[in-house]
Design a protein around this motif. Structure first.
Motif, PDB file in Angstrom:
ATOM      1  N   PRO A   1       0.899  -1.227  -0.056  1.00 20.45           N
ATOM      2  CA  PRO A   1       0.121   0.039  -0.069  1.00 20.45           C
ATOM      3  C   PRO A   1       0.686   1.322   0.036  1.00 20.45           C
ATOM      4  O   PRO A   1       1.870   1.409   0.546  1.00 20.45           O
ATOM      5  CB  PRO A   1      -0.641  -0.138   1.458  1.00 20.45           C
ATOM      6  CG  PRO A   1      -0.835  -1.492   1.611  1.00 20.45           C
ATOM      7  CD  PRO A   1       0.475  -2.180   1.083  1.00 20.45           C
ATOM      8  N   GLY A   2       0.208   2.364  -0.555  1.00 20.00           N
ATOM      9  CA  GLY A   2       1.047   3.579  -0.762  1.00 20.00           C
ATOM     10  C   GLY A   2       2.375   3.533  -1.593  1.00 20.00           C
ATOM     11  O   GLY A   2       2.571   2.737  -2.724  1.00 20.00           O
ATOM     12  N   ASP A   3       3.251   4.074  -1.090  1.00 21.90           N
ATOM     13  CA  ASP A   3       4.547   4.141  -1.674  1.00 21.90           C
ATOM     14  C   ASP A   3       5.749   3.209  -0.872  1.00 21.90           C
ATOM     15  O   ASP A   3       6.848   3.634  -0.799  1.00 21.90           O
ATOM     16  CB  ASP A   3       5.062   5.348  -1.945  1.00 21.90           C
ATOM     17  CG  ASP A   3       6.321   5.545  -2.818  1.00 21.90           C
ATOM     18  OD1 ASP A   3       6.439   4.505  -3.651  1.00 21.90           O
ATOM     19  OD2 ASP A   3       7.235   6.285  -2.816  1.00 21.90           O
ATOM     20  N   GLU A   4       5.337   2.266   0.103  1.00 22.26           N
ATOM     21  CA  GLU A   4       6.020   1.586   0.811  1.00 22.26           C
ATOM     22  C   GLU A   4       6.990   0.603  -0.059  1.00 22.26           C
ATOM     23  O   GLU A   4       8.124   0.432   0.430  1.00 22.26           O
ATOM     24  CB  GLU A   4       5.472   0.802   1.676  1.00 22.26           C
ATOM     25  CG  GLU A   4       4.786   1.520   2.847  1.00 22.26           C
ATOM     26  CD  GLU A   4       3.631   0.750   3.576  1.00 22.26           C
ATOM     27  OE1 GLU A   4       3.811  -0.474   3.645  1.00 22.26           O
ATOM     28  OE2 GLU A   4       2.795   1.556   4.336  1.00 22.26           O
ATOM     29  N   ARG A   5       6.673   0.083  -1.145  1.00 23.08           N
ATOM     30  CA  ARG A   5       7.697  -0.546  -1.893  1.00 23.08           C
ATOM     31  C   ARG A   5       8.694   0.308  -2.325  1.00 23.08           C
ATOM     32  O   ARG A   5       9.777  -0.106  -2.355  1.00 23.08           O
ATOM     33  CB  ARG A   5       6.772  -1.016  -3.301  1.00 23.08           C
ATOM     34  CG  ARG A   5       7.862  -1.943  -4.143  1.00 23.08           C
ATOM     35  CD  ARG A   5       7.084  -2.671  -5.207  1.00 23.08           C
ATOM     36  NE  ARG A   5       7.903  -3.551  -5.875  1.00 23.08           N
ATOM     37  CZ  ARG A   5       7.977  -4.733  -5.535  1.00 23.08           C
ATOM     38  NH1 ARG A   5       7.227  -5.233  -4.564  1.00 23.08           N
ATOM     39  NH2 ARG A   5       8.948  -5.691  -6.042  1.00 23.08           N
ATOM     40  N   GLY A   6       8.553   1.550  -2.948  1.00 22.63           N
ATOM     41  CA  GLY A   6       9.496   2.511  -3.150  1.00 22.63           C
ATOM     42  C   GLY A   6      10.389   2.795  -2.175  1.00 22.63           C
ATOM     43  O   GLY A   6      11.612   3.183  -2.178  1.00 22.63           O
ATOM     44  N   ALA A   7       9.714   3.023  -0.804  1.00 22.03           N
ATOM     45  CA  ALA A   7      10.307   3.254   0.354  1.00 22.03           C
ATOM     46  C   ALA A   7      11.375   2.172   0.691  1.00 22.03           C
ATOM     47  O   ALA A   7      12.540   2.391   1.153  1.00 22.03           O
ATOM     48  CB  ALA A   7       9.598   3.586   1.534  1.00 22.03           C
ATOM     49  N   ILE A   8      11.088   0.908   0.291  1.00 23.29           N
ATOM     50  CA  ILE A   8      11.971  -0.302   0.572  1.00 23.29           C
ATOM     51  C   ILE A   8      13.468  -0.329  -0.249  1.00 23.29           C
ATOM     52  O   ILE A   8      14.254  -0.534   0.019  1.00 23.29           O
ATOM     53  CB  ILE A   8      11.207  -1.688   0.358  1.00 23.29           C
ATOM     54  CG1 ILE A   8      10.447  -1.935   1.647  1.00 23.29           C
ATOM     55  CG2 ILE A   8      12.065  -2.869   0.408  1.00 23.29           C
ATOM     56  CD1 ILE A   8       9.375  -3.107   1.455  1.00 23.29           C
ATOM     57  N   MET A   9      12.914   0.161  -1.407  1.00 22.33           N
ATOM     58  CA  MET A   9      13.995   0.029  -2.346  1.00 22.33           C
ATOM     59  C   MET A   9      14.821   1.020  -2.102  1.00 22.33           C
ATOM     60  O   MET A   9      15.949   1.172  -2.479  1.00 22.33           O
ATOM     61  CB  MET A   9      13.324   0.334  -3.892  1.00 22.33           C
ATOM     62  CG  MET A   9      12.544  -1.002  -4.331  1.00 22.33           C
ATOM     63  SD  MET A   9      11.373  -0.587  -5.823  1.00 22.33           S
ATOM     64  CE  MET A   9      12.618  -0.365  -7.170  1.00 22.33           C
ATOM     65  N   ALA A  10      14.323   2.473  -1.624  1.00 19.44           N
ATOM     66  CA  ALA A  10      15.098   3.499  -1.399  1.00 19.44           C
ATOM     67  C   ALA A  10      16.068   3.199  -0.377  1.00 19.44           C
ATOM     68  O   ALA A  10      17.222   3.492  -0.150  1.00 19.44           O
ATOM     69  CB  ALA A  10      14.209   4.707  -1.132  1.00 19.44           C
ATOM     70  N   LEU A  11      15.439   2.448   0.817  1.00 18.18           N
ATOM     71  CA  LEU A  11      16.452   2.029   1.886  1.00 18.18           C
ATOM     72  C   LEU A  11      17.340   0.985   1.327  1.00 18.18           C
ATOM     73  O   LEU A  11      18.693   1.178   2.097  1.00 18.18           O
ATOM     74  CB  LEU A  11      15.535   1.261   2.942  1.00 18.18           C
ATOM     75  CG  LEU A  11      14.895   2.061   3.794  1.00 18.18           C
ATOM     76  CD1 LEU A  11      13.900   1.315   4.816  1.00 18.18           C
ATOM     77  CD2 LEU A  11      15.701   2.874   4.847  1.00 18.18           C
ATOM     78  N   ALA A  12      17.233   0.288   0.647  1.00 17.43           N
ATOM     79  CA  ALA A  12      18.281  -0.744   0.116  1.00 17.43           C
ATOM     80  C   ALA A  12      19.469   0.138  -0.749  1.00 17.43           C
ATOM     81  O   ALA A  12      20.444   0.079  -0.561  1.00 17.43           O
ATOM     82  CB  ALA A  12      17.687  -1.773  -0.765  1.00 17.43           C
ATOM     83  N   ALA A  13      18.682   1.070  -1.666  1.00 19.62           N
ATOM     84  CA  ALA A  13      19.655   1.998  -2.433  1.00 19.62           C
ATOM     85  C   ALA A  13      20.762   2.531  -1.856  1.00 19.62           C
ATOM     86  O   ALA A  13      21.858   2.777  -2.074  1.00 19.62           O
ATOM     87  CB  ALA A  13      19.158   2.659  -3.341  1.00 19.62           C
TER      88      ALA A  13
END
Length: 303
Positions: free
Chosen positions: A7-19
Motif C-alpha cells: 500500500p502507498g509508496d512503501e515498495r518504493g521506500a523499501i527500494m530507497a532504503l536498500a539503495a
C-alpha cells in the motif's frame, strides 16, 4: 518475479532504503571486495570493523582495497585497541593518505584492559587529529537495546559531549546503531533519539542475510541476545530457520514508519563474513526483485 504491491509508496521506500545502504566487513574479508563490487554502486560506503585480533595496519590495507574497487571506505577507530597518540596519528595519516579516507566510525572498543592510554572514544576525538588529517565526518555508535556494560544515562551524556566536540570542530556527525532484530523497540528508540537530537542523522544497523546460527552467535556477543526471539518469531519455514534469515521484516517496518521522518539516513548491513552475499541482497532489493509475503511481515528476495 511476480510482485505484490505494498500500500502507498512503501515498495518504493523499501527500494530507497536498500539503495542507500552501507555495509560492514571485517578486514579479513578482503577476498569478498571484488565480488561485492559487481553488485554495488560506486561510492557505496563500506565500514571496516576493528576486531581485537587485527591491527590498524590491517584496517588500512582493507580500506585501500575498497578504494581501489570504487567503494568509500569507513574504518572503525577503536580507542581501546590503540597503544597511544603515535599509533592513532599513524592510523589516521595512513588511512587518509593511502586510502583517501575522510569518514570514520569512532568507538571505545571491547578490549579490556585497554592497549594503551585511551579508554573511550572521546579520548581520541579530543586530540584534534581527525581535523588535522582532513576527516569530514565522524560516526558514533548507538545502542537501541542498550549497551551490555554501560548504563543508558552514561551513554546519553557521552553522546551529547561528543556531538558538542564535533560541532565545535566543524566535523559532521552521524549515529550508527548496533544491529537489532525487533522492530517495535527500534522504532521507539528512533522516536526518542530524533526527539532529543533532531539534526543528528541516524543510520540503522541490521543483520545482513546470514545463517541463523551465525546471527545468534553475533547477537549474544554484542549483548542483544534477547532480541533473537524476534528473529525466530518471523520465520515460518523450519528449513529456512535452520539455514538463513535476513533483514526483510525490519526493512519493511521502517518503510511503513516513514523512516525519513524519524531522522533515519539509511540502513547499515553487517555482513558477518558474507560481503558479496549482502551486496547481492542490496542489489536485488534496490532493483525491486522481491515480493511481499502474504500472511506475515517481510518480503522474499529473488537473488
Amino acid at each position: 518475479m511476480t510482485e505484490t504491491p505494498i500500500p502507498g509508496d512503501e515498495r518504493g521506500a523499501i527500494m530507497a532504503l536498500a539503495a542507500g545502504a552501507s555495509l560492514e566487513m571485517s578486514p579479513r574479508e578482503r577476498d569478498g571486495i571484488a565480488p561485492a563490487a559487481e553488485f554495488l554502486a560506486p561510492g557505496t560506503e563500506v565500514y571496516v570493523s576493528s576486531p581485537p585480533a587485527v591491527s590498524h595496519h590491517d584496517i588500512v590495507s582493507a580500506a585501500v582495497a575498497l578504494r581501489r574497487h570504487g567503494f568509500e571506505p569507513v574504518p572503525h577507530v577503536a580507542a581501546r585497541g590503540l597503544s597511544g597518540f603515535t599509533a592513532l596519528s599513524d592510523f589516521l595519516a595512513r588511512a587518509s593518505g593511502e586510502a583517501g579516507v575522510r569518514r570514520a566510525l569512532v568507538i571505545g572498543g571491547d578490549i579490556d584492559p585497554p592497549s594503551g592510554s585511551f579508554h573511550a572514544s572521546f579520548d581520541v576525538l579530543a586530540l584534534g587529529l581527525f581535523e588535522k588529517y582532513g576527516f569530514s565526518r565522524i560516526d558514533l555508535a548507538a545502542y537501541p537495546e542498550g549497551h551490555p556494560r554501560i548504563a543508558e544515562p552514561t551513554l546519553e551524556r557521552a553522546l551529547a559531549v561528543k556531538l558538542a566536540l564535533l560541532r565545535q570542530a566543524g566535523i559532521e556527525a552521524q549515529a550508527v546503531s548496533q544491529f537489532v532484530f525487533d522492530a517495535e523497540p527500534l522504532l521507539d528508540w528512533l522516536r526518542v533519539m530524533h526527539g532529543s537530537e533532531p539534526f543528528l542523522p541516524l543510520r540503522v544497523g541490521l543483520a545482513g542475510p546470514a545463517g541463523i546460527a551465525t546471527l545468534a552467535r553475533y547477537a549474544v556477543r554484542c549483548g542483544i541476545g534477547n532480541s533473537i526471539n524476534a528473529l525466530v518469531h518471523h520465520r515460518t519455514s523450519i528449513a529456512r530457520l535452520v539455514t538463513e534469515a535476513g533483514p526483510e521484516a525490519l526493512v519493511q517496518r521502517l518503510a511503513e514508519a516513514d523512516w525519513r521522518g524519524l531522522g533515519v539516513s539509511g540502513i547499515h548491513l553487517f555482513s558477518f563474513g558474507g560481503l558479496a552475499r549482502t551486496a547481492r541482497w542490496i542489489r536485488a532489493v534496490t532493483e525491486g526483485n522481491f515480493r511481499v509475503d502474504g500472511g506475515r511481515v517481510g518480503f522474499t528476495v529473488a537473488h
